[in-house]
Design a protein around this motif. Structure first.
Motif, PDB file in Angstrom:
ATOM      1  N   LYS A 188      -1.445  -6.970  -6.319  1.00 14.57           N
ATOM      2  CA  LYS A 188      -2.008  -5.621  -6.406  1.00 14.57           C
ATOM      3  C   LYS A 188      -2.607  -5.193  -5.069  1.00 14.57           C
ATOM      4  CE  LYS A 188      -2.874  -5.710 -11.389  1.00 14.57           C
ATOM      5  NZ  LYS A 188      -3.898  -5.708 -12.460  1.00 14.57           N
ATOM      6  N   ASN A 189      -3.315  -6.137  -4.398  1.00 12.44           N
ATOM      7  CA  ASN A 189      -3.886  -5.819  -3.087  1.00 12.44           C
ATOM      8  C   ASN A 189      -2.785  -5.522  -2.067  1.00 12.44           C
ATOM      9  OD1 ASN A 189      -6.524  -6.104  -3.926  1.00 12.44           O
ATOM     10  ND2 ASN A 189      -6.645  -8.282  -3.409  1.00 12.44           N
ATOM     11  N   ILE A 190      -1.684  -6.307  -2.145  1.00 16.75           N
ATOM     12  CA  ILE A 190      -0.562  -6.087  -1.218  1.00 16.75           C
ATOM     13  C   ILE A 190       0.016  -4.698  -1.424  1.00 16.75           C
ATOM     14  CG2 ILE A 190       1.796  -6.793  -0.658  1.00 16.75           C
ATOM     15  CD1 ILE A 190       0.886  -9.697  -1.288  1.00 16.75           C
ATOM     16  N   TYR A 191       0.309  -4.344  -2.690  1.00 19.98           N
ATOM     17  CA  TYR A 191       0.896  -3.037  -2.989  1.00 19.98           C
ATOM     18  C   TYR A 191      -0.043  -1.899  -2.587  1.00 19.98           C
ATOM     19  CZ  TYR A 191       4.987  -4.808  -5.498  1.00 19.98           C
ATOM     20  OH  TYR A 191       6.180  -5.398  -5.814  1.00 19.98           O
ATOM     21  N   SER A 192      -1.344  -2.086  -2.758  1.00 12.43           N
ATOM     22  CA  SER A 192      -2.316  -1.052  -2.391  1.00 12.43           C
ATOM     23  C   SER A 192      -2.301  -0.813  -0.884  1.00 12.43           C
ATOM     24  CB  SER A 192      -3.717  -1.454  -2.854  1.00 12.43           C
ATOM     25  OG  SER A 192      -3.771  -1.517  -4.266  1.00 12.43           O
ATOM     26  N   ARG A 193      -2.312  -1.916  -0.125  1.00  9.65           N
ATOM     27  CA  ARG A 193      -2.311  -1.771   1.334  1.00  9.65           C
ATOM     28  C   ARG A 193      -0.999  -1.143   1.842  1.00  9.65           C
ATOM     29  NH1 ARG A 193      -5.573  -6.555   0.717  1.00  9.65           N
ATOM     30  NH2 ARG A 193      -7.530  -6.303   1.887  1.00  9.65           N
ATOM     31  N   VAL A 194       0.118  -1.530   1.232  1.00  8.87           N
ATOM     32  CA  VAL A 194       1.412  -0.938   1.618  1.00  8.87           C
ATOM     33  C   VAL A 194       1.412   0.558   1.320  1.00  8.87           C
ATOM     34  CG1 VAL A 194       3.892  -0.877   1.105  1.00  8.87           C
ATOM     35  CG2 VAL A 194       2.724  -3.072   1.378  1.00  8.87           C
ATOM     36  N   GLU A 195       0.888   0.935   0.170  1.00 11.30           N
ATOM     37  CA  GLU A 195       0.833   2.349  -0.199  1.00 11.30           C
ATOM     38  C   GLU A 195      -0.066   3.118   0.764  1.00 11.30           C
ATOM     39  OE1 GLU A 195      -0.377   2.964  -4.189  1.00 11.30           O
ATOM     40  OE2 GLU A 195      -0.044   5.130  -4.139  1.00 11.30           O
ATOM     41  N   MET A 196      -1.164   2.486   1.183  1.00 10.63           N
ATOM     42  CA  MET A 196      -2.089   3.145   2.107  1.00 10.63           C
ATOM     43  C   MET A 196      -1.392   3.461   3.434  1.00 10.63           C
ATOM     44  SD  MET A 196      -5.670   1.783   3.725  1.00 10.63           S
ATOM     45  CE  MET A 196      -4.865   1.021   5.117  1.00 10.63           C
ATOM     46  N   LEU A 197      -0.513   2.579   3.877  1.00  9.87           N
ATOM     47  CA  LEU A 197       0.233   2.789   5.130  1.00  9.87           C
ATOM     48  C   LEU A 197       1.515   3.589   4.910  1.00  9.87           C
ATOM     49  CD1 LEU A 197      -0.180  -0.705   6.831  1.00  9.87           C
ATOM     50  CD2 LEU A 197      -1.387   1.407   7.360  1.00  9.87           C
ATOM     51  N   LYS A 198       1.677   4.136   3.698  1.00  7.86           N
ATOM     52  CA  LYS A 198       2.867   4.936   3.361  1.00  7.86           C
ATOM     53  C   LYS A 198       4.149   4.169   3.657  1.00  7.86           C
ATOM     54  CE  LYS A 198       0.536   9.349   4.226  1.00  7.86           C
ATOM     55  NZ  LYS A 198       0.531  10.622   4.994  1.00  7.86           N
ATOM     56  N   GLY A 199       4.136   2.911   3.238  1.00 10.00           N
ATOM     57  CA  GLY A 199       5.297   2.057   3.489  1.00 10.00           C
ATOM     58  C   GLY A 199       6.048   1.738   2.218  1.00 10.00           C
ATOM     59  N   SER A 200       6.940   0.792   2.342  1.00  7.28           N
ATOM     60  CA  SER A 200       7.742   0.356   1.199  1.00  7.28           C
ATOM     61  C   SER A 200       7.826  -1.161   1.198  1.00  7.28           C
ATOM     62  CB  SER A 200       9.146   0.953   1.267  1.00  7.28           C
ATOM     63  OG  SER A 200       9.817   0.516   2.427  1.00  7.28           O
ATOM     64  N   ILE A 201       8.014  -1.727   0.021  1.00  7.35           N
ATOM     65  CA  ILE A 201       8.098  -3.184  -0.121  1.00  7.35           C
ATOM     66  C   ILE A 201       9.285  -3.515  -1.017  1.00  7.35           C
ATOM     67  CG2 ILE A 201       6.427  -3.140  -2.040  1.00  7.35           C
ATOM     68  CD1 ILE A 201       5.567  -5.961  -1.121  1.00  7.35           C
ATOM     69  N   ASP A 202      10.016  -4.538  -0.656  1.00  8.51           N
ATOM     70  CA  ASP A 202      11.205  -4.944  -1.397  1.00  8.51           C
ATOM     71  C   ASP A 202      11.125  -6.457  -1.600  1.00  8.51           C
ATOM     72  OD1 ASP A 202      14.811  -4.707  -0.907  1.00  8.51           O
ATOM     73  OD2 ASP A 202      13.590  -4.775  -2.715  1.00  8.51           O
ATOM     74  N   VAL A 203      11.138  -6.897  -2.859  1.00  6.79           N
ATOM     75  CA  VAL A 203      10.983  -8.322  -3.185  1.00  6.79           C
ATOM     76  C   VAL A 203      12.262  -8.825  -3.838  1.00  6.79           C
ATOM     77  CG1 VAL A 203       9.614 -10.050  -4.411  1.00  6.79           C
ATOM     78  CG2 VAL A 203       8.513  -7.984  -3.530  1.00  6.79           C
ATOM     79  N   HIS A 204      12.828  -9.900  -3.294  1.00  3.17           N
ATOM     80  CA  HIS A 204      14.012 -10.532  -3.862  1.00  3.17           C
ATOM     81  C   HIS A 204      13.680 -11.989  -4.163  1.00  3.17           C
ATOM     82  CE1 HIS A 204      16.706  -7.204  -2.821  1.00  3.17           C
ATOM     83  NE2 HIS A 204      15.990  -7.115  -1.697  1.00  3.17           N
TER      84      HIS A 204
END
Length: 650
Positions: free
Chosen positions: A618-634
């Motif tokens: 949740k902390n990872i997703y929050s920080r990524v959202e704050m930087l207006k980025g995207s995350i992809d997990v495989h």
């Protein structure tokens, strides 16, 4: 006696291969046709076989054309069917069956209009061009001109310079036969202009030759000599398997030398044309003989002249071609007049005059008929247009009412769409404001968290660390000044060691809460240092790679956020992945930062992780959202995990 000009026919196509090599080609095609072939290939091979038989056995060629056409039509191959009808028209034309040739070409047009083949437009242009040639043979010059102009336009639209040059030169020759030498020169020069742009040596030879011909027809002999000399520059580079253009070149060259009264050069040119025409062109052979005879007449070599002219006339009588027969009669009349045989001179002159009058009458009659048909057609079109105009006047009121209703409905529809669009824009703006508000809240929380981390790290490092170091120093002094028994001595030393370990652990915690190296040296150095510290523990091997990260200015808040993301990802690997190795890649792409973290651990179900993820994710997703980025997990069980992030850092 004025110089007789030559009637030329342009045949800008590949000539047949004669003799032994042709028989080999026929045998080879027959063997191939016995095999199991695709339909299109079989149709093409049958057409090639029919073309080869045209100069060997015309009846066999006709039978193969029939077989090929039935096959192509049964297999529903419109392009191949059109191509077969197109090629068969040449067989009819060579036999003087011009009505059959026209029917074959009209059928070819019908099928080519149904084709979706990539070369459809080019083939249609060829068919139209051939229609123009057949109508010229039928002396229907008005129709021939219309088809020639259409052919020119089609070749120009599909950007086929070679085809356009051929069509323009055919148009020039048609105007020559109509004795319109100005237009003949215009179209020949237009072809030459295109040839100069393409710099195709074959086209340049042909175009220069026909400009020279047009000029010679207008008695511009010196200018014609310049152009025929220009054509001579491309003789050595011309494809020798296509001798028709060379044949025409030497005929025109000989005619120009004859006009210049250079009889020996003229005869040599006509002799080369004669040699080239053997087994290639009956027209060229008879025309060469006629001109060779005419030159010998001018040289007063009457016996040799008579031999050439009678041989030519014998061949022409077999073809029935009136224009050449007319030239033969005129040249024989001139010969016998010069020789003093007035009886034969009068006999051949009467024949010449009879054919000349009939040909002129035929041309005028057909041209008049064509003009009458065109006039009747235009009259009918005018009547139809008047009737259509009356209908349009009657319907105009209905159309206006309909258009008014349509405009009213359109205005209502546009008004409704504008209203709906405004609502969508307002809702979109509300959503954007809510998102910005959420991001601001996340930033505030994370900033407060980092500030608290920094304060705690500072208090631990400056306060508690100093106190523990003072205690350690005091205990070491006590150890040196007191006399203790071995048991107390050992207990004191264990206490000092435990205190020393506590100081190191406290410093490690403070460093993790706010790495000093991040503040002083930047993100890349901090991540390298963090990876090194993990490697020292021996828990897992961290391979750190970075690109384009040197001397890059980055906002400290952004750098801390990125560091926390990598730190949390590595903590997850250490805690849960049971991995022995993890690869961390960090590199910049313009205004974006790309992070890849890949381990060789046990993996996990990504779907379940998104639904049941802990605080770390949740902390990872929050920080990524704050930087207006995207995350992809495989990831998948027993296949490791690959996490890719793309963050905006500017």
């Amino acid at each position: 006696m004025p110089v007789r000009r030559i009637t030329f026919i342009i045949l800008l196509c590949s000539c047949q291969i004669w003799g032994y090599s042709q028989n080999l080609a026929i045998d080879s095609l027959k063997r191939e046709l016995k095999k199991n072939l695709p339909d299109t290939t079989r149709a093409k091979m049958l057409m090639q076989l029919a073309v080869l038989y045209e100069t060997v056995d015309t009846s066999q060629s006709a039978r193969i054309y029939e077989e090929a056409i039935r096959f192509a039509r049964n297999k529903k191959l419109p392009f191949e069917t059109a191509n077969l009808y197109f090629n068969r028209s040449f067989l009819f034309q060579a036999a003087g069956k011009y009505d059959e040739a026209l029917h074959s070409l009209d059928t070819a047009l019908f099928f080519i209009d149904q084709s979706s083949h990539p070369n459809t437009a080019f083939k249609k242009a060829q068919i139209v061009s051939q229609l123009a040639s057949v109508y010229k043979e039928l002396n229907q010059y008005e129709i021939s001109i219309e088809y020639h102009l259409q052919s020119n336009q089609l070749f120009e639209e599909i950007n086929r310079p070679a085809g356009l040059i051929t069509s323009l030169l055919n148009t020039a020759v048609l105007y020559k036969e109509l004795q319109d030498y100005t237009r003949q020169e215009f179209y020949a020069r237009k072809a030459l202009s295109i040839a100069r742009k393409t710099q195709n040596k074959d086209d340049l030879l042909i175009a220069y030759t026909y400009v020279a011909h047009a000029l010679s027809e207008q008695d511009k002999v010196k200018d014609a000599k310049v152009y025929i000399d220009s054509a001579a520059l491309y003789i050595n580079n011309y494809h020798q398997n296509q001798p028709i253009a060379l044949l025409n070149y030497y005929l025109i060259r000989g005619s120009i030398f004859l006009q210049l009264n250079k009889l020996d050069s003229s005869f040599q040119s006509f002799k080369k044309a004669y040699d080239l025409s053997q087994n290639q062109s009956a027209f060229g052979r008879y025309q060469s003989l006629l001109q060779m005879g005419n030159v010998r007449r001018k040289e007063k070599k009457f016996d040799e002249a008579e031999k050439y002219l009678l041989e030519a006339l014998e061949g022409i009588n077999k073809t029935g071609e009136l224009a050449q027969k007319n030239i033969a009669f005129q040249y024989l009349a001139d010969l016998y007049e010069d020789r003093g045989d007035t009886k034969k001179a009068l006999e051949y002159y009467k024949k010449y005059k009879s054919i000349s009058d009939s040909v002129a009458s035929l041309k005028n009659k057909n041209l008049a008929t064509s003009l009458e048909k065109k006039y009747e057609s235009e009259k009918k079109e005018a009547t139809i247009k008047w009737q259509q105009k009356q209908l349009e006047n009657q319907k105009r009121l209905i159309y206006m009412l309909g258009i008014t209703a349509l405009l009213f409905a359109t205005i209502l529809l546009l008004s409704y769409r504008t209203y709906r669009q405004k609502q969508k824009i307002q809702q979109q703006r509300i959503n954007e404001l809510e998102t910005e508000k959420e991001l601001s809240a996340i930033k505030a929380v994370l900033k407060g968290e980092e500030q608290e981390r920094t304060r705690l790290a500072k208090d631990l490092h400056d306060g508690l660390s100093g106190m523990l170091s003072g205690i350690k120093y005091t205990l070491q002094n006590i150890k040196g000044n007191l006399i203790m028994n071995p048991e107390n001595q050992q207990a004191l030393e264990r206490s000092i060691d435990m205190l020393d370990n506590s100081i190191k652990e406290m410093r490690r915690i403070a460093h993790n809460m706010m790495p000093e190296v991040l503040v002083r040296y930047g993100l890349d150095t901090a991540l390298k240092d963090y990876a090194t510290e993990i490697n020292k523990t021996g828990i897992i091997k961290v391979i750190y790679q970075s690109m384009e990260m040197e001397d890059k200015d980055m906002d400290q808040t952004t750098a801390i956020t990125v560091f926390r993301i990598v730190q949390e990802l590595l903590n997850n690997v250490i805690k849960h992945a049971q991995a022995t190795e993890v690869l961390v890649q960090v590199f910049r792409q313009m205004s974006k930062l790309v992070i890849n973290v890949e381990d060789n651990g046990k993996g996990f179900d990504v779907t379940l992780s998104k639904e049941m993820g802990g605080m770390g994710w949740k902390n990872i997703y929050s920080r990524v959202e704050m930087l207006k980025g995207s995350i992809d997990v495989h990831s998948a069980p027993d296949k490791g995990t690959f996490v890719s992030l793309e963050l905006n850092i500017e």
